[in-house]
Design an enzyme around this catalytic site. Structure first.
Site, PDB file in Angstrom:
ATOM      1  N   LEU A 112      27.549  76.291  47.983  1.00  0.00           N
ATOM      2  CA  LEU A 112      27.762  77.734  48.078  1.00  0.00           C
ATOM      3  C   LEU A 112      28.419  78.247  46.803  1.00  0.00           C
ATOM      4  O   LEU A 112      29.485  77.799  46.422  1.00  0.00           O
ATOM      5  CB  LEU A 112      28.637  78.074  49.291  1.00  0.00           C
ATOM      6  CG  LEU A 112      28.731  79.557  49.673  1.00  0.00           C
ATOM      7  CD1 LEU A 112      29.032  79.691  51.163  1.00  0.00           C
ATOM      8  CD2 LEU A 112      29.801  80.302  48.880  1.00  0.00           C
ATOM      9  N   HIS A 154      40.341  72.957  45.759  1.00  0.00           N
ATOM     10  CA  HIS A 154      40.513  73.745  44.545  1.00  0.00           C
ATOM     11  C   HIS A 154      41.002  75.136  44.946  1.00  0.00           C
ATOM     12  O   HIS A 154      40.626  75.654  46.008  1.00  0.00           O
ATOM     13  CB  HIS A 154      39.161  73.842  43.824  1.00  0.00           C
ATOM     14  CG  HIS A 154      39.218  74.435  42.461  1.00  0.00           C
ATOM     15  ND1 HIS A 154      39.269  75.794  42.256  1.00  0.00           N
ATOM     16  CD2 HIS A 154      39.220  73.869  41.221  1.00  0.00           C
ATOM     17  CE1 HIS A 154      39.295  76.046  40.968  1.00  0.00           C
ATOM     18  NE2 HIS A 154      39.271  74.892  40.310  1.00  0.00           N
TER      19      HIS A 154
END
Length: 337
Positions: free
Chosen positions: A127, A231
């Site tokens: 994505l 992240h």
């Protein structure tokens, strides 16, 4: 602006390549390599073209299109069954407890064990939303449209589903986790290993990675503190996955130590709660905000819209009807936004 989720086409290669160059590394499913992206599109086209319904090892690529300009501004992917062409490796965080009667001491040690537990699962991944479009809920549309696609093609997906989140990458573009674990055995930087994996697969992990558990106490602090953390750009994605019913069960990526989220497919909220109903009319301009989808395989389309569920079917707004290319009587899948 109007946006639609649709099946990727051969002509989307350049747009995917341009987006791949913006990922910043550690994004295995969207490598900045034309040949690799072309192979993904070819594999996706074959999956869309197959009409039989049984579960096979396939990839479906979806894209987000601005219908006013025709520009592709995002993408996502669905893997129907991982670990079929080569093993699907993860590290699993486990705890080993040992006790010494003489010392009257109990010691608990965290271990990273190489495993293929998740083999055979379906996967949502790849994505990416163009940085200029990260507003207005388009990331949520990209993410949740995949579950409506699964619902509409349930027989072609497994019983369990996973999502790998990118781990912590430092300011150099490297991975503290890789440097402390894999990098010690491969003689490759994180960027080199990640790129090689994206292009050639991870069979080299099977060939060279040590099979014995790794004691996390033996790793440096910079590596230990990133295990299982997403992240910063992936924190919102992790929250979206949790809202859908995914959970973190100690599985981490073998490259960057990022978390792998898992769920039972039929327990995913957007799969479980999705409804399919015939369109009764296209005049619901102020109904409940929803994701609306229609079509099979390459004809799949999904967008935001308004709905009103009645005893006879579903009323949707006129703009969504135009975007989805549906008329009265056509079936539409929907889920509340």
């Amino acid at each position: 602006m109007s946006f639609i989720i649709r099946a990727a086409k051969p002509g989307d290669l350049q747009a995917l390549y341009e987006m791949a160059k913006l990922t910043g590394g550690g994004f295995t499913n969207l490598p900045p390599d034309r040949n690799s992206l072309q192979a993904k599109l070819d594999r996706s086209a074959a999956a869309y073209a197959r009409k039989s319904g049984e579960l096979e090892n396939e990839l479906f690529v979806l894209v987000l299109e601005n219908t006013e300009t025709g520009a592709v501004r995002g993408t996502s992917q669905l893997f129907t069954q991982v670990g079929q062409n080569w093993p699907f490796y993860s590290y699993r965080m486990t705890m080993l407890t040992q006790h010494s009667k003489e010392l009257e001491r109990t010691v608990r040690a965290e271990l990273l064990s190489l495993t293929t537990d998740l083999e055979g699962s379906s996967e949502v991944g790849g994505l990416f939303l163009h940085p200029s479009e990260r507003a207005g809920g388009l990331g949520l549309l990209l993410a949740r449209s995949r579950y409506l696609f699964i619902t509409a093609h349930r027989q072609r997906f497994g019983e369990k589903i996973l999502a790998e989140l990118r781990g912590i990458i430092d300011e150099r573009g490297g991975s503290p986790f890789w440097d402390a674990v894999g990098g010690r055995f491969f003689g490759m930087s994180f960027q080199e290993a990640d790129y090689f994996n994206a292009i050639h697969g991870n069979q080299f992990i099977a060939d060279l990675m040590p099979k014995h558990p790794v004691y996390t106490a033996m790793l440096n602090e910079s590596a230990r503190k990133v295990i299982g953390l997403p992240h910063p750009n992936g924190r919102a994605a992790m929250r979206m996955l949790e809202n859908e019913g995914f959970s973190y069960e100690g599985y981490v990526d073998i490259f960057d130590g990022g978390p792998t989220m898992t769920a039972r497919v039929d327990n995913v909220r957007s799969v479980r709660d999705a409804k399919t109903l015939p369109v009764t009319d296209m005049s619901c301009e102020r109904g409940e905000k929803a994701l609306l989808a229609t079509g099979q395989l390459a004809g799949f389309r999904c967008c935001y819209g308004a709905r009103n569920i009645t005893d006879n079917g579903i009323s949707i707004d006129s703009q969504s009807a135009e975007l989805l290319k549906v008329k009265e009587g056509d079936p539409v899948w929907s889920i509340a936004r």
